[in-house]
Design a protein around this motif. Sequence first.
Motif, PDB file in Angstrom:
ATOM      1  N   GLY A 235     103.645  13.210 -25.981  1.00  0.00           N
ATOM      2  CA  GLY A 235     103.312  14.466 -27.482  1.00  0.00           C
ATOM      3  C   GLY A 235     102.603  15.652 -27.073  1.00  0.00           C
ATOM      4  N   MET A 236     101.717  16.137 -26.893  1.00  0.00           N
ATOM      5  CA  MET A 236     100.555  16.404 -27.185  1.00  0.00           C
ATOM      6  C   MET A 236     100.612  17.859 -26.247  1.00  0.00           C
ATOM      7  N   SER A 237     101.447  17.903 -25.471  1.00  0.00           N
ATOM      8  CA  SER A 237     101.996  18.974 -24.736  1.00  0.00           C
ATOM      9  C   SER A 237     102.884  19.823 -24.881  1.00  0.00           C
ATOM     10  N   ILE A 238     103.982  18.906 -25.269  1.00  0.00           N
ATOM     11  CA  ILE A 238     105.232  19.163 -25.913  1.00  0.00           C
ATOM     12  C   ILE A 238     105.383  19.862 -27.492  1.00  0.00           C
ATOM     13  N   VAL A 239     104.547  19.450 -28.153  1.00  0.00           N
ATOM     14  CA  VAL A 239     105.267  19.739 -29.688  1.00  0.00           C
ATOM     15  C   VAL A 239     105.184  20.866 -29.709  1.00  0.00           C
ATOM     16  N   SER A 240     106.308  21.092 -30.137  1.00  0.00           N
ATOM     17  CA  SER A 240     106.291  23.517 -30.625  1.00  0.00           C
ATOM     18  C   SER A 240     106.685  23.173 -32.026  1.00  0.00           C
ATOM     19  N   ALA A 241     106.596  22.568 -32.859  1.00  0.00           N
ATOM     20  CA  ALA A 241     107.199  22.656 -34.476  1.00  0.00           C
ATOM     21  C   ALA A 241     106.797  21.482 -35.358  1.00  0.00           C
TER      22      ALA A 241
ATOM     23  N   ALA B  37     105.740  26.747 -36.848  1.00  0.00           N
ATOM     24  CA  ALA B  37     105.109  26.372 -35.809  1.00  0.00           C
ATOM     25  C   ALA B  37     104.084  25.644 -34.917  1.00  0.00           C
ATOM     26  N   GLN B  38     103.866  25.051 -34.714  1.00  0.00           N
ATOM     27  CA  GLN B  38     102.906  24.373 -33.813  1.00  0.00           C
ATOM     28  C   GLN B  38     102.701  23.758 -32.631  1.00  0.00           C
ATOM     29  N   GLY B  39     101.410  24.099 -31.633  1.00  0.00           N
ATOM     30  CA  GLY B  39     101.177  23.209 -30.336  1.00  0.00           C
ATOM     31  C   GLY B  39     100.155  24.724 -29.325  1.00  0.00           C
ATOM     32  N   SER B  40     100.814  24.197 -28.511  1.00  0.00           N
ATOM     33  CA  SER B  40      99.353  25.304 -27.572  1.00  0.00           C
ATOM     34  C   SER B  40      99.672  26.197 -27.482  1.00  0.00           C
TER      35      SER B  40
ATOM     36  N   MET C 260     106.059  15.425 -42.190  1.00  0.00           N
ATOM     37  CA  MET C 260     107.262  15.277 -42.310  1.00  0.00           C
ATOM     38  C   MET C 260     107.856  14.690 -40.815  1.00  0.00           C
ATOM     39  N   ASP C 261     107.864  15.723 -39.856  1.00  0.00           N
ATOM     40  CA  ASP C 261     107.997  15.049 -38.489  1.00  0.00           C
ATOM     41  C   ASP C 261     107.440  16.455 -37.548  1.00  0.00           C
ATOM     42  N   MET C 262     107.691  15.921 -36.227  1.00  0.00           N
ATOM     43  CA  MET C 262     107.380  17.052 -35.590  1.00  0.00           C
ATOM     44  C   MET C 262     108.378  17.094 -34.299  1.00  0.00           C
ATOM     45  N   TYR C 263     108.211  18.482 -33.755  1.00  0.00           N
ATOM     46  CA  TYR C 263     109.380  18.572 -32.663  1.00  0.00           C
ATOM     47  C   TYR C 263     109.192  19.282 -31.642  1.00  0.00           C
ATOM     48  N   CYS C 264     109.522  18.822 -30.414  1.00  0.00           N
ATOM     49  CA  CYS C 264     109.538  20.113 -28.702  1.00  0.00           C
ATOM     50  C   CYS C 264     111.128  20.437 -29.244  1.00  0.00           C
ATOM     51  N   THR C 265     110.996  21.315 -28.264  1.00  0.00           N
ATOM     52  CA  THR C 265     112.040  22.522 -27.155  1.00  0.00           C
ATOM     53  C   THR C 265     112.638  22.188 -26.588  1.00  0.00           C
TER      54      THR C 265
ATOM     55  N   GLY D  48     116.014  23.654 -24.634  1.00  0.00           N
ATOM     56  CA  GLY D  48     117.150  24.509 -24.648  1.00  0.00           C
ATOM     57  C   GLY D  48     116.403  25.210 -25.833  1.00  0.00           C
ATOM     58  N   ALA D  49     118.028  25.261 -26.173  1.00  0.00           N
ATOM     59  CA  ALA D  49     116.903  26.181 -27.117  1.00  0.00           C
ATOM     60  C   ALA D  49     117.555  25.658 -28.474  1.00  0.00           C
ATOM     61  N   CYS D  50     117.403  24.217 -28.542  1.00  0.00           N
ATOM     62  CA  CYS D  50     116.919  23.399 -29.679  1.00  0.00           C
ATOM     63  C   CYS D  50     115.572  23.129 -29.800  1.00  0.00           C
ATOM     64  N   LEU D  51     115.663  22.380 -31.148  1.00  0.00           N
ATOM     65  CA  LEU D  51     114.383  21.135 -31.781  1.00  0.00           C
ATOM     66  C   LEU D  51     114.726  20.027 -31.774  1.00  0.00           C
ATOM     67  N   VAL D  52     114.031  19.250 -31.002  1.00  0.00           N
ATOM     68  CA  VAL D  52     113.744  18.102 -30.957  1.00  0.00           C
ATOM     69  C   VAL D  52     113.189  17.480 -31.827  1.00  0.00           C
ATOM     70  N   SER D  53     113.281  16.165 -32.018  1.00  0.00           N
ATOM     71  CA  SER D  53     111.995  14.851 -32.702  1.00  0.00           C
ATOM     72  C   SER D  53     111.521  14.204 -32.052  1.00  0.00           C
ATOM     73  N   LEU D  54     110.122  14.356 -31.948  1.00  0.00           N
ATOM     74  CA  LEU D  54     109.525  13.641 -30.901  1.00  0.00           C
ATOM     75  C   LEU D  54     110.013  11.830 -30.883  1.00  0.00           C
ATOM     76  N   ASP D  55     110.646  11.640 -32.043  1.00  0.00           N
ATOM     77  CA  ASP D  55     111.529  10.456 -32.015  1.00  0.00           C
ATOM     78  C   ASP D  55     112.631  10.139 -31.660  1.00  0.00           C
ATOM     79  N   GLU D  56     113.336  11.208 -31.260  1.00  0.00           N
ATOM     80  CA  GLU D  56     114.613  10.969 -30.379  1.00  0.00           C
ATOM     81  C   GLU D  56     114.615  11.080 -28.234  1.00  0.00           C
TER      82      GLU D  56
END
Length: 223
Positions: free
Chosen positions: A105-111, A169-172, A202-207, A209-217
Amino acid sequence: MKIRVRFLKQGVMKFVGHLDMVRYFQKVMRRAEIDVVYSEGFSPHQKMSFAAPLGVGEISQGEYFDLEVYSTGPSAEMIERVNRENVEGIKVLSWKLLPEGAKNGMSIVSAADYFVHTDRFHESDLKAFMLQDEINVLKKTKKSEKETDIRPMIYEMRWEKKGIFMKIAQGSAANLKPELVMKALAEYTHQSLPEYILYERMDMYCTQGACLVSLDEIGGNIE
């Protein structure tokens, strides 16, 4: 096997810093007798990686850490086992098996989504604020301060009942703190911020393609 754990952090636990939370969960894993993988060497430690630190004083419904284990029971059983050892204010919400080759998760968080508990602003303030082409602020770096346009890092911002929702936006690659957004909003509307504001992640996401996806998915429940 790699497991992704989602948990909430509420109440007085908001005053516990990130490193203490890491140590806290290491102890919880031992007490819950989770079959955790340890590193080798003179100082073995649990193979545990948190997605992103949460600021002291902030609460959350969407915190994550990845854990390597030798074995695991069904997700529902593992959630119950860990929560028996948790203190008030910390609760595991999901326990999912990650697919082979999944990045931590640390390397892919983007939002991330945040809810700001405040009644200081109005819906019209937010709409006008978001219509700006640029929102320039002084953003601190490790060595200095520099003027930065944070508008591209605010993906969504709207008024909801009893507060403000924002997706930022959040992440590296790009990292924006909700406090900086609120400071810019206050300056734009010529208002002062209260001495204390409660921020809730409330939640964190990775990218993907062109979509933001919850880390929980990512990954799935173990039956």
